[in-house]
Design an enzyme around this catalytic site. Structure first.
Site: not given
Length: 343
Positions: A210, A238-240, A261, A263
Site C-alpha cells: 500500500t 473485501r475492503v481494507g 499500511t 493488515t
C-alpha cells in the site's frame, strides 16, 4: 534624505527578517510510505532496492515540487501518490495485487486537515489513479465513499483517466496469486476440509505494498492520502482500511495527518489513524509514542504494519512493527531522504 533612505533600508531589512521568521514558522514537509512487511536485505536484490529507492525519491520530488511552489498539501499528496500508483513496484494502481477471481480491485482515500472533508473509492477496476478519484469524491460530491461501478461512473463523468482492467496486471502480482491459491489448496487438503472463502493468505506479505502520503504546506494545512490494491486472494468484495477514514487515513490541522499500511482488518478494528490523532489531541502524546501505542494495539490482535504521521509544526514519524517499510521524507531544504529497512 539620508534619514529616509536609512529608514527605508531598515524597513527592508526588517521585512526580510520577518519573512524569514514567517518561513521558519511555516515549514513544508512531505512524508510517504510504499508498504511495510518482511523487507530485509535477504528478501530483495540490490537491483530491486535501487529501483525502490529511485521511485520513492521520484515521488518525494514530485510532491516537493508542489509544496515548494506554494501549492497545497492536498495536491502534493496526490502528486506523490500518483508516482507510486503508476509504478509496478507497489501494491497500488499499476502494481495492484489480484483478488481470488483474478481481478485488480483498488481502494483509495484522501482527507483535508483544514476542513476535515474527505473522499474515498473502493473496489474500482478501471480508474487509472484511484487517489484522484477519491479527491473528486471529496470536492465534487456530497459523499465521502463511493464504491465499484458507481465510483467508476462518477470518475468518468469527472473526466478522470480511465483504463481497461488489463492495465493493472503485472506478472509478479499474478504469480503471487498463483502461489496464494497453491498455498490455500495445500492447507485445505492437509486439514481435510472443503475450500473456505474466509481462509487468509498463508504469507501475510501478500497484503503489503500500500502507498500513502502526508503533507504540510506553506499555509500550515495538513493532508493525508492512501492508495492500495488490497490483499492477494481477497474475496467477497473485501475492503481494507485504506479508504476508511479514521482507520487507514486521517488528517486534522489541530492534530496530525496519518496514512497506514498493513493488515487492514486490524487497523479498522482499532481505528488506528484516529487513535493516533486522539492521543495527540487529548493527551498531547509525542508523535512517535502515539504511533507506537496504536501499532501495539494492532499487534495485540495479531496485526502488523506501519504508519506515517505528520503534525502542523513539521514534526513527523515513520513507525512500523515489521522488518521494514518503504518510506521517505522531504522538507524545506529539498533533500529527499529514503529508507527501507529497520534502522
Amino acid at each position: 534624505m539620508n534619514k529616509i533612505k536609512g529608514i527605508t533600508v531598515m524597513a527592508a531589512f526588517a521585512l526580510c527578517i520577518g519573512y524569514a521568521h514567517s518561513e521558519s514558522q511555516t515549514p513544508i514537509r512531505l512524508v510517504i510510505h510504499g508498504g511495510a512487511g518482511t523487507i530485509t536485505k535477504d528478501t530483495i536484490t540490490p537491483e530491486q532496492e535501487k529501483q525502490y529507492r529511485e521511485k520513492l525519491t521520484d515521488a518525494l520530488n514530485a510532491g516537493y515540487a508542489v509544496l515548494n511552489s506554494g501549492g497545497s498539501s492536498l495536491d502534493a499528496v496526490q502528486r506523490a501518490i500518483n508516482v507510486m500508483e503508476d509504478s509496478p513496484l507497489f501494491n497500488a494502481g499499476k502494481g495492484a495485487v489480484f483478488t481470488h477471481d483474478g481481478k485488480n480491485e483498488l481502494d483509495a482515500a484522501i482527507m483535508d486537515g483544514k476542513t476535515k472533508m474527505a473522499g474515498a473509492v473502493a473496489g474500482v477496476t478501471t480508474i487509472k489513479n484511484p487517489i484522484n478519484a477519491a479527491y473528486a469524491v471529496m470536492t465534487k460530491s456530497p459523499h465521502v465513499l463511493m464504491i465499484s461501478n458507481g465510483a467508476e461512473l462518477f470518475a468518468k463523468e469527472q473526466g478522470l483517466v480511465m483504463v481497461e482492467p488489463a492495465y493493472f496486471k503485472t506478472d509478479f502480482r499474478w504469480q503471487q496469486l498463483q502461489n496464494a491459491l497453491k498455498d490455500e489448496k495445500i492447507t485445505l487438503d492437509h486439514n481435510g476440509k472443503s475450500a473456505s472463502l474466509l481462509l487468509p493468505p498463508k504469507n501475510y506479505d501478500y497484503k503489503y505494498g500500500t502507498v500513502g502520503a502526508v503533507a504540510l504546506d506553506k499555509d500550515g494545512n495538513l493532508a493525508a492520502g492512501t492508495s492500495t490494491g488490497g490483499m492477494t486472494n481477497k474475496r467477497y468484495g473485501r475492503v481494507g482500511d485504506s479508504p476508511i477514514i479514521g482507520a487507514g487515513t486521517y488528517a486534522d490541522n489541530n492534530t496530525v495527518a496519518v496514512s497506514a499500511t498493513g493488515t487492514g482488518e486490524m487497523f479498522i478494528r482499532t481505528s488506528t489513524a484516529y487513535n493516533i490523532a486522539a492521543q495527540v489531541k487529548y493527551k498531547n502524546t509525542p508523535l512517535k509514542e502515539a504511533a507506537q501505542n496504536a501499532l501495539d494495539e494492532v499487534k495485540n490482535i495479531n496485526g502488523s504494519g506501519g504508519v506515517i504521521v505528520l503534525d502542523k509544526n513539521g514534526n513527523y514519524t515513520m513507525s512500523f512493527n515489521t522488518e521494514g517499510m518503504y518510506r521517505g521524507t522531504i522538507g524545506n531544504d529539498g533533500k529527499a531522504i529514503v529508507s527501507i529497512y529497520e534502522q
